[in-house]
Design a protein around this motif. Structure first.
Motif, PDB file in Angstrom:
ATOM      1  N   ASN A  59     -15.713  -5.551  29.314  1.00 34.73           N
ATOM      2  CA  ASN A  59     -14.327  -5.771  29.705  1.00 34.73           C
ATOM      3  C   ASN A  59     -14.092  -5.060  31.037  1.00 34.73           C
ATOM      4  O   ASN A  59     -14.932  -4.256  31.475  1.00 34.73           O
ATOM      5  N   PRO A  60     -13.008  -5.345  31.728  1.00 38.87           N
ATOM      6  CA  PRO A  60     -12.799  -4.766  33.057  1.00 38.87           C
ATOM      7  C   PRO A  60     -12.860  -3.238  33.082  1.00 38.87           C
ATOM      8  O   PRO A  60     -13.392  -2.642  34.021  1.00 38.87           O
ATOM      9  N   ARG A  61     -12.344  -2.601  32.052  1.00 39.36           N
ATOM     10  CA  ARG A  61     -12.363  -1.143  32.003  1.00 39.36           C
ATOM     11  C   ARG A  61     -13.799  -0.626  31.886  1.00 39.36           C
ATOM     12  O   ARG A  61     -14.188   0.322  32.572  1.00 39.36           O
ATOM     13  N   GLN A  62     -14.590  -1.257  31.021  1.00 38.07           N
ATOM     14  CA  GLN A  62     -15.989  -0.868  30.868  1.00 38.07           C
ATOM     15  C   GLN A  62     -16.770  -1.107  32.161  1.00 38.07           C
ATOM     16  O   GLN A  62     -17.602  -0.281  32.549  1.00 38.07           O
ATOM     17  N   ALA A  63     -16.507  -2.226  32.815  1.00 37.36           N
ATOM     18  CA  ALA A  63     -17.187  -2.532  34.079  1.00 37.36           C
ATOM     19  C   ALA A  63     -16.888  -1.460  35.119  1.00 37.36           C
ATOM     20  O   ALA A  63     -17.777  -1.048  35.873  1.00 37.36           O
ATOM     21  N   THR A  64     -15.654  -0.981  35.150  1.00 35.78           N
ATOM     22  CA  THR A  64     -15.273   0.090  36.078  1.00 35.78           C
ATOM     23  C   THR A  64     -16.039   1.371  35.756  1.00 35.78           C
ATOM     24  O   THR A  64     -16.553   2.042  36.653  1.00 35.78           O
ATOM     25  N   TYR A  65     -16.137   1.692  34.466  1.00 37.80           N
ATOM     26  CA  TYR A  65     -16.880   2.885  34.061  1.00 37.80           C
ATOM     27  C   TYR A  65     -18.356   2.782  34.459  1.00 37.80           C
ATOM     28  O   TYR A  65     -18.949   3.734  34.972  1.00 37.80           O
ATOM     29  N   VAL A  66     -18.953   1.616  34.225  1.00 40.85           N
ATOM     30  CA  VAL A  66     -20.360   1.417  34.566  1.00 40.85           C
ATOM     31  C   VAL A  66     -20.555   1.523  36.078  1.00 40.85           C
ATOM     32  O   VAL A  66     -21.517   2.146  36.547  1.00 40.85           O
ATOM     33  N   ASP A  67     -19.640   0.962  36.854  1.00 41.30           N
ATOM     34  CA  ASP A  67     -19.738   1.076  38.315  1.00 41.30           C
ATOM     35  C   ASP A  67     -19.645   2.532  38.759  1.00 41.30           C
ATOM     36  O   ASP A  67     -20.367   2.955  39.663  1.00 41.30           O
ATOM     37  N   ASP A  68     -18.766   3.299  38.113  1.00 40.28           N
ATOM     38  CA  ASP A  68     -18.644   4.724  38.434  1.00 40.28           C
ATOM     39  C   ASP A  68     -19.920   5.478  38.089  1.00 40.28           C
ATOM     40  O   ASP A  68     -20.371   6.352  38.847  1.00 40.28           O
ATOM     41  N   ILE A  69     -20.531   5.150  36.947  1.00 44.63           N
ATOM     42  CA  ILE A  69     -21.789   5.794  36.554  1.00 44.63           C
ATOM     43  C   ILE A  69     -22.879   5.475  37.571  1.00 44.63           C
ATOM     44  O   ILE A  69     -23.604   6.365  38.025  1.00 44.63           O
ATOM     45  N   ARG A  70     -22.996   4.206  37.947  1.00 41.47           N
ATOM     46  CA  ARG A  70     -24.024   3.796  38.916  1.00 41.47           C
ATOM     47  C   ARG A  70     -23.829   4.501  40.250  1.00 41.47           C
ATOM     48  O   ARG A  70     -24.781   5.007  40.849  1.00 41.47           O
ATOM     49  N   SER A  71     -22.593   4.537  40.714  1.00 41.94           N
ATOM     50  CA  SER A  71     -22.303   5.165  42.002  1.00 41.94           C
ATOM     51  C   SER A  71     -22.606   6.661  41.963  1.00 41.94           C
ATOM     52  O   SER A  71     -23.251   7.202  42.872  1.00 41.94           O
ATOM     53  N   SER A  72     -22.167   7.327  40.915  1.00 39.04           N
ATOM     54  CA  SER A  72     -22.393   8.770  40.807  1.00 39.04           C
ATOM     55  C   SER A  72     -23.875   9.093  40.662  1.00 39.04           C
ATOM     56  O   SER A  72     -24.374  10.053  41.253  1.00 39.04           O
ATOM     57  N   ALA A  73     -24.587   8.280  39.893  1.00 41.93           N
ATOM     58  CA  ALA A  73     -26.019   8.516  39.705  1.00 41.93           C
ATOM     59  C   ALA A  73     -26.776   8.320  41.019  1.00 41.93           C
ATOM     60  O   ALA A  73     -27.677   9.093  41.341  1.00 41.93           O
ATOM     61  N   ARG A  74     -26.398   7.323  41.774  1.00 36.18           N
ATOM     62  CA  ARG A  74     -27.072   7.098  43.068  1.00 36.18           C
ATOM     63  C   ARG A  74     -26.753   8.232  44.040  1.00 36.18           C
ATOM     64  O   ARG A  74     -27.606   8.637  44.826  1.00 36.18           O
ATOM     65  N   ARG A  75     -25.527   8.721  43.987  1.00 32.81           N
ATOM     66  CA  ARG A  75     -25.165   9.854  44.846  1.00 32.81           C
ATOM     67  C   ARG A  75     -26.001  11.080  44.469  1.00 32.81           C
ATOM     68  O   ARG A  75     -26.513  11.788  45.338  1.00 32.81           O
ATOM     69  N   LEU A  76     -26.141  11.317  43.159  1.00 29.15           N
ATOM     70  CA  LEU A  76     -26.948  12.436  42.694  1.00 29.15           C
ATOM     71  C   LEU A  76     -28.411  12.251  43.089  1.00 29.15           C
ATOM     72  O   LEU A  76     -29.084  13.201  43.494  1.00 29.15           O
ATOM     73  N   GLN A  77     -28.903  11.017  43.027  1.00 21.65           N
ATOM     74  CA  GLN A  77     -30.272  10.728  43.437  1.00 21.65           C
ATOM     75  C   GLN A  77     -30.475  11.076  44.914  1.00 21.65           C
ATOM     76  O   GLN A  77     -31.496  11.649  45.287  1.00 21.65           O
ATOM     77  N   THR A  78     -29.494  10.767  45.740  1.00 21.85           N
ATOM     78  CA  THR A  78     -29.565  11.100  47.164  1.00 21.85           C
ATOM     79  C   THR A  78     -29.614  12.605  47.369  1.00 21.85           C
ATOM     80  O   THR A  78     -30.405  13.108  48.176  1.00 21.85           O
ATOM     81  N   VAL A  79     -28.797  13.343  46.624  1.00 18.14           N
ATOM     82  CA  VAL A  79     -28.790  14.802  46.742  1.00 18.14           C
ATOM     83  C   VAL A  79     -30.146  15.373  46.332  1.00 18.14           C
ATOM     84  O   VAL A  79     -30.706  16.240  47.012  1.00 18.14           O
ATOM     85  N   ILE A  80     -30.690  14.870  45.231  1.00 20.33           N
ATOM     86  CA  ILE A  80     -32.000  15.347  44.765  1.00 20.33           C
ATOM     87  C   ILE A  80     -33.069  15.044  45.802  1.00 20.33           C
ATOM     88  O   ILE A  80     -33.917  15.894  46.105  1.00 20.33           O
ATOM     89  N   ASP A  81     -33.046  13.846  46.363  1.00 19.29           N
ATOM     90  CA  ASP A  81     -34.016  13.489  47.400  1.00 19.29           C
ATOM     91  C   ASP A  81     -33.882  14.401  48.613  1.00 19.29           C
ATOM     92  O   ASP A  81     -34.890  14.818  49.201  1.00 19.29           O
TER      93      ASP A  81
END
Length: 169
Positions: A59-81
């Protein structure tokens, strides 16, 4: 003369201890970064799987949560790199491999990454025909450009525009 010798030995000992401490710090950073990558890659993989809706529609709310998880995880991946690269630099193990790099596809990739971090901000790319290639380490150049573009998006007011341009110098 003996006081100079004692001072020199003390200085050599301090220098040796400092080098050992720096080496331990670099090893710690490299090991910690490596240990963080495995679970983070799993998080990114599962978030991408959810985003693709292979397990069913969101649902739209879940899609927003998943997008936030993906964005935050990629940001964290950049910091780790970045931390891992810093450790490599300090240890003298970072290799730079210059080669011809096509700017248009690179800037499109960078723009896409910046768009993932933007809300209501236009990200555009322009590559002058006389600036199609550069000689650079593609991984390092991408890293620098992504950081700059994401910072541009972060600090641009809603409705604004971030422009990535390649022009001859």
């Amino acid at each position: 003369v003996s006081s100079e010798q004692v001072a020199r030995r003390n200085a050599e000992q301090v220098t040796s201890q400092l080098a050992a401490t720096t080496a331990h710090k670099s090893d710690f950073l490299a090991n910690t970064s490596h240990e963080l990558r495995a679970p983070l890659n799993a998080i990114i993989g599962f978030a991408d799987l959810l985003h693709s809706e292979m397990g069913g529609p969101l649902n739209p709310r879940q899609a927003t949560y998943v997008d936030d998880i993906r964005s935050s995880a990629r940001r964290l991946q950049t910091v780790i790199d970045d931390v891992l690269d810093l450790a490599k630099i300090e240890a003298g193990r970072l290799r730079v491999e210059p080669q011809p790099v096509a700017l248009a596809p690179l800037l499109e990739l960078v723009a896409q990454r910046a768009r993932e971090h933007s809300t209501g901000i236009e990200v555009v790319v322009h590559v002058d025909s006389s600036a199609e290639f550069v000689i650079a380490d593609v991984q390092r150049l991408e890293q620098v450009l992504v950081n700059l573009a994401i910072n541009g998006v972060k600090f641009t007011p809603a409705g604004g525009k971030v422009s990535l341009q390649a022009v001859p110098s």
